[in-house]
Write an enzyme that holds these catalytic residues in place. Structure first.
Site, PDB file in Angstrom:
ATOM      1  N   GLU A 128     -94.933  74.508 -73.614  1.00  0.00           N
ATOM      2  CA  GLU A 128     -95.358  73.321 -72.864  1.00  0.00           C
ATOM      3  C   GLU A 128     -95.904  73.770 -71.524  1.00  0.00           C
ATOM      4  OE1 GLU A 128     -92.666  69.702 -74.602  1.00  0.00           O
ATOM      5  OE2 GLU A 128     -91.747  70.875 -73.026  1.00  0.00           O
ATOM      6  N   HIS A 245     -95.554  61.477 -66.526  1.00  0.00           N
ATOM      7  CA  HIS A 245     -95.950  62.261 -67.703  1.00  0.00           C
ATOM      8  C   HIS A 245     -97.434  62.010 -67.909  1.00  0.00           C
ATOM      9  CE1 HIS A 245     -96.255  63.960 -71.659  1.00  0.00           C
ATOM     10  NE2 HIS A 245     -95.021  64.401 -71.562  1.00  0.00           N
ATOM     11  N   ARG A 291     -96.971  69.675 -65.010  1.00  0.00           N
ATOM     12  CA  ARG A 291     -97.184  68.253 -65.266  1.00  0.00           C
ATOM     13  C   ARG A 291     -97.810  67.485 -64.100  1.00  0.00           C
ATOM     14  NH1 ARG A 291     -92.041  66.057 -68.351  1.00  0.00           N
ATOM     15  NH2 ARG A 291     -92.847  67.311 -70.069  1.00  0.00           N
ATOM     16  N   HIS A 352     -92.093  58.981 -65.833  1.00  0.00           N
ATOM     17  CA  HIS A 352     -91.327  59.615 -66.903  1.00  0.00           C
ATOM     18  C   HIS A 352     -89.959  60.089 -66.450  1.00  0.00           C
ATOM     19  CE1 HIS A 352     -90.764  61.790 -70.599  1.00  0.00           C
ATOM     20  NE2 HIS A 352     -90.707  62.958 -70.002  1.00  0.00           N
ATOM     21  N   ARG A 387     -90.661  68.770 -62.038  1.00  0.00           N
ATOM     22  CA  ARG A 387     -89.833  69.394 -63.080  1.00  0.00           C
ATOM     23  C   ARG A 387     -90.687  70.119 -64.116  1.00  0.00           C
ATOM     24  NH1 ARG A 387     -88.290  67.619 -68.200  1.00  0.00           N
ATOM     25  NH2 ARG A 387     -89.206  65.576 -67.806  1.00  0.00           N
TER      26      ARG A 387
HETATM   27  C1  SIN Z   1     -92.462  65.890 -73.735  1.00  0.00           C
HETATM   28  O1  SIN Z   1     -92.172  66.016 -74.924  1.00  0.00           O
HETATM   29  O2  SIN Z   1     -93.606  66.024 -73.303  1.00  0.00           O
HETATM   30  C2  SIN Z   1     -91.393  65.528 -72.783  1.00  0.00           C
HETATM   31  C3  SIN Z   1     -90.533  66.661 -72.525  1.00  0.00           C
HETATM   32  C4  SIN Z   1     -89.984  66.560 -71.138  1.00  0.00           C
HETATM   33  O3  SIN Z   1     -90.057  65.512 -70.512  1.00  0.00           O
HETATM   34  O4  SIN Z   1     -89.514  67.576 -70.637  1.00  0.00           O
END
Ligand code: SIN
Length: 533
Positions: A128, A245, A291, A352, A387
């Site tokens: 990610e 998010h 993010r 988020h 985060r």
């Molecule tokens: C996601 O699946 O993008 C969310 C995971 C997260 O908020 O850390």
């Protein structure tokens, strides 16, 4: 006097049924369940949640849980990625502790039978934004939170020391002289009050996304824990850092359903309506930037093009992989006529996650005696100003466990009930709670979003003050009224902290202070003014 003390004053606590236990845990996400399981080794536990046990932010977590368990990974790399994402505000000791103990706790989750996805028998890891390695464990494709919750809940249900209280809303903590004695609950199964007195109390109530109009969070995420602890005198930290998010489903009538960052981790592109990939225009790491950077880039692109959404394009990814990795996203999008193997998904950022929260130390201790906080409600300093993806389940797991192992006085001290004045008449103003909630969400969405400025922040503080004057004075009897009071309280702490921080850093961007300032490489602290009328 804080609002709920007024409510407590109106209640004859001595007539309210009482449970005494060693540890009270409020909240049933990964932090609450971990705390309850750890605490059950040392004595009886009461585990309360305001809704059903499967209803928490954890249940809706898709992407996964980060842990440096892959062969090419190291604790040091996980720490470095977390610190980089946090934009200079992370507490390194807490980050290191999470990365180290997180590996142990994740192995325990595996041993408990959590159905993490595997490739040829080995744990599978995805990537990610902001992670330098593939280190995200996932389960049932994109239903990681649900799988972990079900595993932990199964264990809870087989632990005789844990007494569960579903549909129990924590109205207020029972606190006196800087110490916590438990909480007063509204049992919404029967519409009656319940007092739980405990030697130690863990608040693990999750996030506050519902304070905003557009959020990935479920309806239960109303910031109750921050408000409870704040009213009891605990310090809140870094409340201005609210994470958006970047990719939530943007379709009229559809919920702001999360399209996991793991979708980009598996190669999806962010495109504008001309089909152009635009992320490199704003950040070298492209779609896999942290993010905050991706959310801000999307808004810059929308401003540039005048469009109202961007799209996630998966059309170049093997359709079989999409089906296997993202069955949940595929089926929700299909409800709205989108086949994600063929159709780009319209997305926009939405609220988020709360990086700030109740200030805690490495043992999850707050600055109120016998009161602990863990998970999203807490601020351990791990996330700093932004985060890193999939660190939240890990933080909840590690610090929930630590909170559960907290020492508690041998015998449960009795709450000094008779310190309260009695028989305060209910006020009974005519108040449309739903309208207050709608107005609040519109205000925060307008003024506390991805880009903020001093004039609008000041307007927000003044407006909230005016609303709080009469909404907080109201003595509600039902959960929605209590929740809206909590939402106003936490919105005010966000607005005040955002107004105070005269710089841009991580998830807090001020158009009137666009630079990051070395003078602000410090935390914001907020506590109730005990002398206020
Ligand atoms: C996601 O699946 O993008 C969310 C995971 C997260 O908020 O850390």
């Amino acid at each position: 006097m804080p609002v709920r003390e007024k409510f407590l004053s109106a209640v004859d606590l001595e007539t309210v049924p009482l449970i005494r236990t060693r540890m009270l845990v409020i909240g049933c996400g990964i932090a609450g369940l971990s705390a309850a399981l750890a605490a059950s080794r040392r004595g009886p536990v009461a585990l309360a949640t305001k809704s059903a046990f499967m209803e928490s932010n954890t249940t809706y977590a898709q992407g996964g849980i980060a842990a440096a368990l892959a062969e090419d990974d190291r604790i040091e790399l996980h720490v470095r990625d977390t610190l980089e994402a946090g934009a200079g505000l992370c507490d390194e000791a807490a980050v290191r502790l999470m990365a180290e103990e997180g590996r142990i706790r994740c192995r325990e989750l595996v041993e408990m039978g959590t159905p993490f996805d595997r490739i040829d028998g080995d744990l599978a890891f995805t990537r990610e934004g902001g992670h330098s390695r593939r280190r995200i464990l996932h389960a049932d494709g994109d239903a990681t939170g649900r799988a972990i919750t079900a595993t932990l809940l199964d264990r809870v249900s087989r632990t005789p020391n844990i007494h569960t209280l579903e549909n129990h809303f924590a109205i207020d903590l029972l606190h006196h002289d800087g110490a916590c004695f438990g909480a007063l609950f509204l049992d919404t199964n029967y519409g009656r009050l319940l007092r739980v007195e405990a030697s130690a109390t863990v608040v693990a109530t999750g996030g506050l996304g519902q304070v905003f109009r557009e959020t990935t969070n479920p309806a239960v995420a109303t910031g109750d824990g921050c408000a409870l602890c704040y009213r009891a005198g605990a310090t809140l930290e870094d409340m201005e850092f609210v994470q958006f998010h970047p990719t939530t489903l943007y379709l009229a009538g559809a919920p702001r359903f999360l399209i996991s960052e793991a979708v980009r981790g598996e190669g999806a592109h962010l495109v504008n309506q001309a089909g152009e990939r635009f992320m490199r225009r704003y950040s070298k790491a492209g779609e896999l930037s942290p993010r905050d950077v991706v959310s801000q880039s999307i808004f810059k692109e929308l401003n540039r093009t005048g469009e109202s959404y961007v799209s996630l394009d998966l059309r170049h990814i093997d359709p079989a992989l999409i089906g296997k990795r993202f069955p949940n996203i595929m089926s929700v999008c299909a409800e709205y006529g989108l086949d994600i193997r063929r159709d780009p998904i319209p997305v926009r950022p939405a609220v988020h996650y709360m990086m700030g929260g109740v200030r805690t130390d490495l043992d999850a201790k707050t600055d109120i005696g016998n009161l602990y906080a863990a998970g999203e409600v807490a601020c351990t300093g791990i996330h700093g100003a932004n985060r890193l993806a999939s660190n939240s389940l890990l933080e909840g797991l590690v610090f929930g466990h630590r909170a559960g192992l907290a020492d508690a006085p041998e015998s449960t001290p009795a709450f000094p009930v008779n310190r309260l004045e009695r028989n305060m008449p209910p006020k009974g103003a005519r108040l449309d709670v739903e309208d207050v909630s709608r107005s609040l969400k519109a205000l925060t969405w307008r003024n506390l979003g991805v880009y903020r400025n001093g004039i609008h922040l000041l307007e927000t503080v003044e407006t909230l003050k005016a609303w709080m004057r009469y909404v907080l004075a109201e003595q509600f009897q039902m959960r929605p009224g209590f929740e809206v009071q909590n939402m106003l309280t936490v919105a005010m702490t966000i607005a005040e902290s955002a107004l105070g921080r005269a710089e841009s850093r991580g998830a807090h961007q001020r158009s009137d202070y666009p630079e990051t300032s070395p003078d602000w490489a410090r935390h914001s602290l907020t506590a109730i003014d005990k002398d206020a009328p």
